[in-house]
Design an enzyme around this catalytic site. Structure first.
Site, PDB file in Angstrom:
ATOM      1  N   ASP A 119     -80.114  15.883  28.962  1.00 28.30           N
ATOM      2  CA  ASP A 119     -79.124  14.736  28.685  1.00 28.30           C
ATOM      3  C   ASP A 119     -78.494  13.949  27.145  1.00 28.30           C
ATOM      4  O   ASP A 119     -79.778  14.311  26.367  1.00 28.30           O
ATOM      5  CB  ASP A 119     -78.856  13.854  29.407  1.00 28.30           C
ATOM      6  CG  ASP A 119     -77.997  14.183  31.407  1.00 28.30           C
ATOM      7  OD1 ASP A 119     -77.816  14.996  31.778  1.00 28.30           O
ATOM      8  OD2 ASP A 119     -78.499  13.956  32.144  1.00 28.30           O
ATOM      9  N   GLN A 138     -71.657  16.555  22.128  1.00 32.05           N
ATOM     10  CA  GLN A 138     -71.276  15.095  22.442  1.00 32.05           C
ATOM     11  C   GLN A 138     -69.744  15.413  22.017  1.00 32.05           C
ATOM     12  O   GLN A 138     -70.022  14.994  20.151  1.00 32.05           O
ATOM     13  CB  GLN A 138     -71.739  13.537  21.856  1.00 32.05           C
ATOM     14  CG  GLN A 138     -72.341  13.285  23.551  1.00 32.05           C
ATOM     15  CD  GLN A 138     -73.449  12.206  22.682  1.00 32.05           C
ATOM     16  OE1 GLN A 138     -74.052  12.000  21.659  1.00 32.05           O
ATOM     17  NE2 GLN A 138     -74.050  11.569  23.385  1.00 32.05           N
ATOM     18  N   ARG A 167     -73.920  21.935  27.424  1.00 32.54           N
ATOM     19  CA  ARG A 167     -73.682  21.325  27.605  1.00 32.54           C
ATOM     20  C   ARG A 167     -72.237  20.555  27.014  1.00 32.54           C
ATOM     21  O   ARG A 167     -72.771  19.553  25.974  1.00 32.54           O
ATOM     22  CB  ARG A 167     -73.683  20.144  28.397  1.00 32.54           C
ATOM     23  CG  ARG A 167     -72.223  19.360  29.662  1.00 32.54           C
ATOM     24  CD  ARG A 167     -73.153  18.587  30.230  1.00 32.54           C
ATOM     25  NE  ARG A 167     -74.662  18.761  31.427  1.00 32.54           N
ATOM     26  CZ  ARG A 167     -74.963  17.910  31.705  1.00 32.54           C
ATOM     27  NH1 ARG A 167     -74.770  16.806  31.495  1.00 32.54           N
ATOM     28  NH2 ARG A 167     -75.858  17.920  32.374  1.00 32.54           N
ATOM     29  N   GLY A 205     -68.740  12.610  24.776  1.00 35.17           N
ATOM     30  CA  GLY A 205     -69.399  11.717  24.403  1.00 35.17           C
ATOM     31  C   GLY A 205     -69.454  10.102  25.049  1.00 35.17           C
ATOM     32  O   GLY A 205     -68.415   9.597  25.326  1.00 35.17           O
ATOM     33  N   THR A 243     -65.719  17.728  30.989  1.00 39.60           N
ATOM     34  CA  THR A 243     -64.877  16.861  31.019  1.00 39.60           C
ATOM     35  C   THR A 243     -63.625  17.052  32.389  1.00 39.60           C
ATOM     36  O   THR A 243     -63.598  18.034  33.249  1.00 39.60           O
ATOM     37  CB  THR A 243     -63.846  17.538  30.150  1.00 39.60           C
ATOM     38  OG1 THR A 243     -62.818  16.375  29.782  1.00 39.60           O
ATOM     39  CG2 THR A 243     -62.964  19.037  30.509  1.00 39.60           C
ATOM     40  N   ARG A 250     -70.990   3.020  33.149  1.00 39.42           N
ATOM     41  CA  ARG A 250     -70.518   3.384  31.409  1.00 39.42           C
ATOM     42  C   ARG A 250     -69.576   4.468  32.706  1.00 39.42           C
ATOM     43  O   ARG A 250     -68.425   4.705  31.817  1.00 39.42           O
ATOM     44  CB  ARG A 250     -72.092   4.949  31.383  1.00 39.42           C
ATOM     45  CG  ARG A 250     -72.820   4.702  30.687  1.00 39.42           C
ATOM     46  CD  ARG A 250     -73.390   5.031  29.180  1.00 39.42           C
ATOM     47  NE  ARG A 250     -73.918   6.344  30.320  1.00 39.42           N
ATOM     48  CZ  ARG A 250     -75.457   6.089  30.458  1.00 39.42           C
ATOM     49  NH1 ARG A 250     -75.933   4.980  30.481  1.00 39.42           N
ATOM     50  NH2 ARG A 250     -76.568   6.631  31.183  1.00 39.42           N
ATOM     51  N   ARG A 251     -69.520   4.553  33.676  1.00 34.73           N
ATOM     52  CA  ARG A 251     -68.538   5.314  34.490  1.00 34.73           C
ATOM     53  C   ARG A 251     -67.087   4.711  34.701  1.00 34.73           C
ATOM     54  O   ARG A 251     -66.072   5.050  34.467  1.00 34.73           O
ATOM     55  CB  ARG A 251     -68.432   5.511  36.143  1.00 34.73           C
ATOM     56  CG  ARG A 251     -69.801   6.972  36.153  1.00 34.73           C
ATOM     57  CD  ARG A 251     -69.895   8.230  35.513  1.00 34.73           C
ATOM     58  NE  ARG A 251     -69.813   8.480  33.773  1.00 34.73           N
ATOM     59  CZ  ARG A 251     -70.903   8.718  33.207  1.00 34.73           C
ATOM     60  NH1 ARG A 251     -71.507   8.349  33.641  1.00 34.73           N
ATOM     61  NH2 ARG A 251     -70.694   8.951  32.141  1.00 34.73           N
TER      62      ARG A 251
HETATM   63  P1  FDA Z   1     -61.569  11.367  29.348  1.00 32.39           P
HETATM   64  O1  FDA Z   1     -62.173   9.949  29.508  1.00 32.39           O
HETATM   65  O2  FDA Z   1     -60.386  11.375  28.278  1.00 32.39           O
HETATM   66  O3  FDA Z   1     -61.132  11.496  30.713  1.00 32.39           O
HETATM   67  C1  FDA Z   1     -60.077  11.996  30.660  1.00 32.39           C
HETATM   68  C2  FDA Z   1     -59.322  11.952  32.624  1.00 32.39           C
HETATM   69  O4  FDA Z   1     -60.737  11.799  33.542  1.00 32.39           O
HETATM   70  C3  FDA Z   1     -59.032  10.132  32.617  1.00 32.39           C
HETATM   71  O5  FDA Z   1     -58.000  10.241  32.507  1.00 32.39           O
HETATM   72  C4  FDA Z   1     -59.167  10.249  34.513  1.00 32.39           C
HETATM   73  O6  FDA Z   1     -58.227  10.755  34.556  1.00 32.39           O
HETATM   74  C5  FDA Z   1     -60.183  10.906  34.780  1.00 32.39           C
HETATM   75  N1  FDA Z   1     -61.258  10.200  34.256  1.00 32.39           N
HETATM   76  C6  FDA Z   1     -62.338  10.595  33.232  1.00 32.39           C
HETATM   77  N2  FDA Z   1     -63.087   9.405  33.296  1.00 32.39           N
HETATM   78  C7  FDA Z   1     -63.155   8.996  35.129  1.00 32.39           C
HETATM   79  C8  FDA Z   1     -64.091   8.027  35.526  1.00 32.39           C
HETATM   80  N3  FDA Z   1     -65.582   8.018  35.210  1.00 32.39           N
HETATM   81  N4  FDA Z   1     -63.918   7.924  37.247  1.00 32.39           N
HETATM   82  C9  FDA Z   1     -62.671   8.811  37.459  1.00 32.39           C
HETATM   83  N5  FDA Z   1     -61.775   9.720  36.093  1.00 32.39           N
HETATM   84  C10 FDA Z   1     -62.789   9.114  35.531  1.00 32.39           C
HETATM   85  N6  FDA Z   1     -71.504  12.111  28.138  1.00 32.39           N
HETATM   86  C11 FDA Z   1     -73.462  11.665  27.151  1.00 32.39           C
HETATM   87  O7  FDA Z   1     -72.737  10.958  26.033  1.00 32.39           O
HETATM   88  N7  FDA Z   1     -74.323  12.737  27.234  1.00 32.39           N
HETATM   89  C12 FDA Z   1     -74.398  13.854  28.695  1.00 32.39           C
HETATM   90  O8  FDA Z   1     -75.135  14.304  28.659  1.00 32.39           O
HETATM   91  C13 FDA Z   1     -73.027  13.240  29.000  1.00 32.39           C
HETATM   92  N8  FDA Z   1     -73.209  14.560  30.137  1.00 32.39           N
HETATM   93  C14 FDA Z   1     -72.294  14.521  31.409  1.00 32.39           C
HETATM   94  C15 FDA Z   1     -72.495  15.737  32.517  1.00 32.39           C
HETATM   95  C16 FDA Z   1     -71.160  16.168  33.055  1.00 32.39           C
HETATM   96  C17 FDA Z   1     -71.602  16.871  34.046  1.00 32.39           C
HETATM   97  C18 FDA Z   1     -70.255  14.914  32.541  1.00 32.39           C
HETATM   98  C19 FDA Z   1     -68.860  15.265  33.331  1.00 32.39           C
HETATM   99  C20 FDA Z   1     -70.185  14.434  31.361  1.00 32.39           C
HETATM  100  C21 FDA Z   1     -70.717  13.750  31.177  1.00 32.39           C
HETATM  101  N9  FDA Z   1     -70.975  12.561  30.008  1.00 32.39           N
HETATM  102  C22 FDA Z   1     -72.378  12.459  29.163  1.00 32.39           C
HETATM  103  C23 FDA Z   1     -69.206  11.693  29.549  1.00 32.39           C
HETATM  104  C24 FDA Z   1     -69.117  12.187  29.232  1.00 32.39           C
HETATM  105  O9  FDA Z   1     -69.565  12.224  27.559  1.00 32.39           O
HETATM  106  C25 FDA Z   1     -67.724  11.446  29.180  1.00 32.39           C
HETATM  107  O10 FDA Z   1     -67.790   9.840  28.959  1.00 32.39           O
HETATM  108  C26 FDA Z   1     -66.903  11.173  30.668  1.00 32.39           C
HETATM  109  O11 FDA Z   1     -67.042  12.942  30.826  1.00 32.39           O
HETATM  110  C27 FDA Z   1     -65.618  10.614  30.332  1.00 32.39           C
HETATM  111  O12 FDA Z   1     -64.635  11.820  29.125  1.00 32.39           O
HETATM  112  P2  FDA Z   1     -63.993  12.959  30.515  1.00 32.39           P
HETATM  113  O13 FDA Z   1     -63.999  14.174  29.145  1.00 32.39           O
HETATM  114  O14 FDA Z   1     -64.126  13.040  31.566  1.00 32.39           O
HETATM  115  O15 FDA Z   1     -62.393  12.465  29.778  1.00 32.39           O
END
Ligand code: FDA
Length: 306
Positions: A132, A162, A183, A187, A225, A287-288
């Site tokens: 990660d 990221q 991956r 970020g 994502t 963070r979530r």
């Molecule tokens: P964005 O945050 O723009 O959200 C788009 C839409 O997705 C939102 O409007 C909502 O509908 C939905 N959504 C997003 N997050 C949600 C949540 N927590 N609860 C409910 N709905 C949500 N980061 C990092 O820095 N290092 C890493 O190693 C990883 N590893 C990683 C693995 C995997 C499999 C995923 C999916 C993500 C990561 N991340 C990560 C986290 C990543 O950087 C990012 O913070 C989150 O995925 C949120 O970004 P989105 O791309 O989902 O889009």
């Protein structure tokens, strides 16, 4: 919204709140939406459940910022058990690990020797270790370590880039050039504007450009994502260019957009769910919440209902 995001990110490193939350039963109950459980068995069962829906898994034993060798080795032991159990149960799963969890802050050589043990174990078991990506102080060290490990065990290790970091396009070319699996995510840490795009629209645009580059790079990459617009962009690209769906996979987090995960799997796309587990869930959980502060309301409502 940005204020709330910053608040949750700073709370994610608050030690007092962390130890209170992790030891309270209310905290554990709230976290169960995003964390599969406290034990290895909980994580393996969650992987088997998503596998039954045609979805792969990556298992993450939660923990970060470990500062003693004993604790770092204990984290590694959990990963060795996971790799063995994934093979024994025939699960479609691999593992994801953070370098600070295996002693990176204490001694980078210790961390590298621990992760080497994991990657060589993964090779013997036909599995894969994803390192990660954490905050920017670790970016270069994480990439460089992945390169060294890939040179010894090609195809058995990969890392995360990221899209919010300005350096990422160059890093993507650098890793793809060596055949290292990436991956791609947006970020999750707080980074200064000198090194990261402050505006979400720029992060999203960079994500899309990188995603299309990786999908056609010939190296199997994960598009991590939940952003439906971006997922839609990828789907259109596949239809327009007739790119084989097996050239990449989507990755999403446990408990987030389960509807979208299932829909993509049903439509023949590879989907992998990141399944975190273990008692040290607090920083991950915060963070979530930072990503989507509306989750707080959602969790409280569900908590009161049950
Ligand atoms: P964005 O945050 O723009 O959200 C788009 C839409 O997705 C939102 O409007 C909502 O509908 C939905 N959504 C997003 N997050 C949600 C949540 N927590 N609860 C409910 N709905 C949500 N980061 C990092 O820095 N290092 C890493 O190693 C990883 N590893 C990683 C693995 C995997 C499999 C995923 C999916 C993500 C990561 N991340 C990560 C986290 C990543 O950087 C990012 O913070 C989150 O995925 C949120 O970004 P989105 O791309 O989902 O889009």
């Amino acid at each position: 919204m940005n204020l709330l995001r910053s608040l949750f990110i700073s709370l994610s490193s608050n030690y007092g709140l962390r130890s209170f939350a992790e030891s309270s039963s209310v905290g554990r109950k709230l976290s169960s939406r995003f964390v599969a459980g406290m034990t290895i068995e909980d994580a393996l069962q969650a992987a088997a459940r998503v596998n039954r829906e045609g979805i792969a898994a990556t298992l993450d034993s939660l923990g970060e910022s470990v500062n003693d060798a004993e604790h770092a080795q204990a984290s590694a032991d959990i990963y060795h058990q996971l790799i063995d159990q994934i093979a024994a149960r025939g699960l479609n799963a691999n593992v994801s690990v953070k370098l600070t969890q295996v002693g990176m802050d204490l001694d980078p050589e210790l961390a590298e020797s621990i992760v080497s043990g994991m990657v060589s174990h993964a090779e013997r078991s036909g599995s894969f270790v994803r390192i990660d990506m954490e905050g920017s102080p670790y970016t270069e060290a994480t990439i460089a370590m992945t390169e060294r490990l890939h040179a010894r065990w090609p195809g058995c290790v990969g890392t995360v880039l990221q899209a919010y970091l300005r350096r990422t396009a160059a890093d993507a070319r650098r890793l793809v050039g060596q055949g290292i699996r990436i991956r791609l995510c947006k970020g999750a840490y707080k980074e200064p504007a000198e090194i990261a795009f402050p505006e979400k629209k720029d992060v999203d645009q960079n994500y899309c450009e990188l995603m299309l580059y990786l999908a056609t790079s010939g190296v199997f990459c994960g598009m991590a994502t939940h952003d439906e617009v971006i997922v839609g962009r990828m789907r259109r690209f596949v239809e327009e260019t007739r790119l084989e769906k097996s050239k990449f996979e989507f990755q999403m987090l446990y408990g987030v957009r389960r509807d979208l995960q299932r829909k993509l799997a049903k439509d023949g796309y590879g989907v992998r769910v990141y399944i975190p587990f273990g008692p040290e869930w607090y920083p991950y959980f915060m963070r979530r919440l930072a990503e989507r502060p509306a989750n707080v309301l959602f969790l409280v409502k569900n908590f009161l209902k049950n």
